[in-house]
Scaffold this motif. Structure first.
Motif, PDB file in Angstrom:
ATOM      1  N   PRO A  13       0.839  -1.215   0.000  1.00  0.00           N
ATOM      2  CA  PRO A  13       0.000   0.000   0.000  1.00  0.00           C
ATOM      3  C   PRO A  13       0.865   1.253   0.000  1.00  0.00           C
ATOM      4  O   PRO A  13       1.868   1.330   0.709  1.00  0.00           O
ATOM      5  CB  PRO A  13      -0.800  -0.131   1.303  1.00  0.00           C
ATOM      6  CG  PRO A  13      -0.879  -1.606   1.542  1.00  0.00           C
ATOM      7  CD  PRO A  13       0.442  -2.153   1.060  1.00  0.00           C
ATOM      8  N   GLY A  14       0.475   2.206  -0.841  1.00  0.00           N
ATOM      9  CA  GLY A  14       1.253   3.427  -0.990  1.00  0.00           C
ATOM     10  C   GLY A  14       2.285   3.354  -2.093  1.00  0.00           C
ATOM     11  O   GLY A  14       2.883   4.377  -2.448  1.00  0.00           O
ATOM     12  N   GLY A  15       2.494   2.182  -2.633  1.00  0.00           N
ATOM     13  CA  GLY A  15       3.487   1.990  -3.683  1.00  0.00           C
ATOM     14  C   GLY A  15       2.964   2.361  -5.060  1.00  0.00           C
ATOM     15  O   GLY A  15       1.833   2.836  -5.215  1.00  0.00           O
ATOM     16  N   SER A  16       3.815   2.130  -6.056  1.00  0.00           N
ATOM     17  CA  SER A  16       3.498   2.499  -7.442  1.00  0.00           C
ATOM     18  C   SER A  16       3.758   1.342  -8.391  1.00  0.00           C
ATOM     19  O   SER A  16       4.623   0.499  -8.139  1.00  0.00           O
ATOM     20  CB  SER A  16       4.358   3.694  -7.871  1.00  0.00           C
ATOM     21  OG  SER A  16       4.100   4.834  -7.083  1.00  0.00           O
ATOM     22  N   LEU A  17       3.002   1.352  -9.465  1.00  0.00           N
ATOM     23  CA  LEU A  17       3.218   0.428 -10.589  1.00  0.00           C
ATOM     24  C   LEU A  17       2.907   1.170 -11.878  1.00  0.00           C
ATOM     25  O   LEU A  17       2.092   2.101 -11.890  1.00  0.00           O
ATOM     26  CB  LEU A  17       2.318  -0.804 -10.490  1.00  0.00           C
ATOM     27  CG  LEU A  17       2.685  -1.917  -9.507  1.00  0.00           C
ATOM     28  CD1 LEU A  17       1.582  -2.969  -9.489  1.00  0.00           C
ATOM     29  CD2 LEU A  17       4.022  -2.552  -9.849  1.00  0.00           C
ATOM     30  N   ARG A  18       3.531   0.718 -12.944  1.00  0.00           N
ATOM     31  CA  ARG A  18       3.258   1.281 -14.268  1.00  0.00           C
ATOM     32  C   ARG A  18       2.862   0.153 -15.200  1.00  0.00           C
ATOM     33  O   ARG A  18       3.646  -0.764 -15.442  1.00  0.00           O
ATOM     34  CB  ARG A  18       4.481   2.010 -14.813  1.00  0.00           C
ATOM     35  CG  ARG A  18       4.299   2.622 -16.194  1.00  0.00           C
ATOM     36  CD  ARG A  18       5.562   3.375 -16.595  1.00  0.00           C
ATOM     37  NE  ARG A  18       5.592   3.814 -17.976  1.00  0.00           N
ATOM     38  CZ  ARG A  18       5.059   4.936 -18.415  1.00  0.00           C
ATOM     39  NH1 ARG A  18       4.445   5.751 -17.569  1.00  0.00           N
ATOM     40  NH2 ARG A  18       5.149   5.269 -19.700  1.00  0.00           N
ATOM     41  N   LEU A  19       1.648   0.217 -15.690  1.00  0.00           N
ATOM     42  CA  LEU A  19       1.143  -0.776 -16.632  1.00  0.00           C
ATOM     43  C   LEU A  19       1.345  -0.264 -18.054  1.00  0.00           C
ATOM     44  O   LEU A  19       1.233   0.938 -18.317  1.00  0.00           O
ATOM     45  CB  LEU A  19      -0.338  -1.051 -16.391  1.00  0.00           C
ATOM     46  CG  LEU A  19      -0.753  -1.488 -14.985  1.00  0.00           C
ATOM     47  CD1 LEU A  19      -2.254  -1.772 -14.961  1.00  0.00           C
ATOM     48  CD2 LEU A  19       0.040  -2.669 -14.508  1.00  0.00           C
ATOM     49  N   SER A  20       1.608  -1.190 -18.947  1.00  0.00           N
ATOM     50  CA  SER A  20       1.743  -0.860 -20.359  1.00  0.00           C
ATOM     51  C   SER A  20       0.954  -1.862 -21.192  1.00  0.00           C
ATOM     52  O   SER A  20       0.790  -3.019 -20.806  1.00  0.00           O
ATOM     53  CB  SER A  20       3.211  -0.891 -20.785  1.00  0.00           C
ATOM     54  OG  SER A  20       3.960   0.098 -20.108  1.00  0.00           O
ATOM     55  N   CYS A  21       0.477  -1.395 -22.325  1.00  0.00           N
ATOM     56  CA  CYS A  21      -0.274  -2.259 -23.234  1.00  0.00           C
ATOM     57  C   CYS A  21       0.075  -1.843 -24.655  1.00  0.00           C
ATOM     58  O   CYS A  21      -0.025  -0.667 -25.004  1.00  0.00           O
ATOM     59  CB  CYS A  21      -1.768  -2.110 -22.979  1.00  0.00           C
ATOM     60  SG  CYS A  21      -2.812  -3.070 -24.093  1.00  0.00           S
TER      61      CYS A  21
END
Length: 114
Positions: A13-21
């Motif tokens: 919780p509080g973290g980040s992710l970057r999704l790509s498509c």
């Protein structure tokens, strides 16, 4: 036409992710690009969408934390997710619309847990 989504994973919780498509195959002049998510036992819901020349559209629950962007030349859409919350745990799907036809990616799992 295939849409390949990537970038999911486990984050605190509080973290980040970057999704790509990225879309491949015979797909041209993609109008709408977007991200949806489906949590266990719930319906699939829109997270964010983007159309050239217009402001992006976000679900109220992610406004101010998520940012959608696109590279039309590369048929790619991204979703930067910051300040993630446990309720953000879901399978995230990308969708692209071209000439009135919707194309979906296979989904990528995002789990927000300590």
């Amino acid at each position: 036409v295939q849409l390949q989504a990537s970038g999911g994973g486990l984050v605190q919780p509080g973290g980040s992710l970057r999704l790509s498509c990225v879309a491949s195959g015979s797909i041209y002049r993609i109008n709408v690009m977007g991200w949806y998510r489906q949590a266990p036992g719930k319906q699939r819901e829109l997270v964010a969408s983007i159309i050239p020349g217009r402001n992006p559209n976000y679900a109220d629950s992610v406004k101010g934390r998520f940012t959608i962007s696109r590279d039309s030349a590369k048929n790619t859409v991204h979703l930067q997710m910051n300040s993630l919350k446990p309720e953000g745990t879901a399978v995230y799907y990308c969708k692209m619309t071209s000439n009135g036809v919707n194309y979906w990616g296979q989904g990528t799992q995002v789990t927000v847990s300590s």
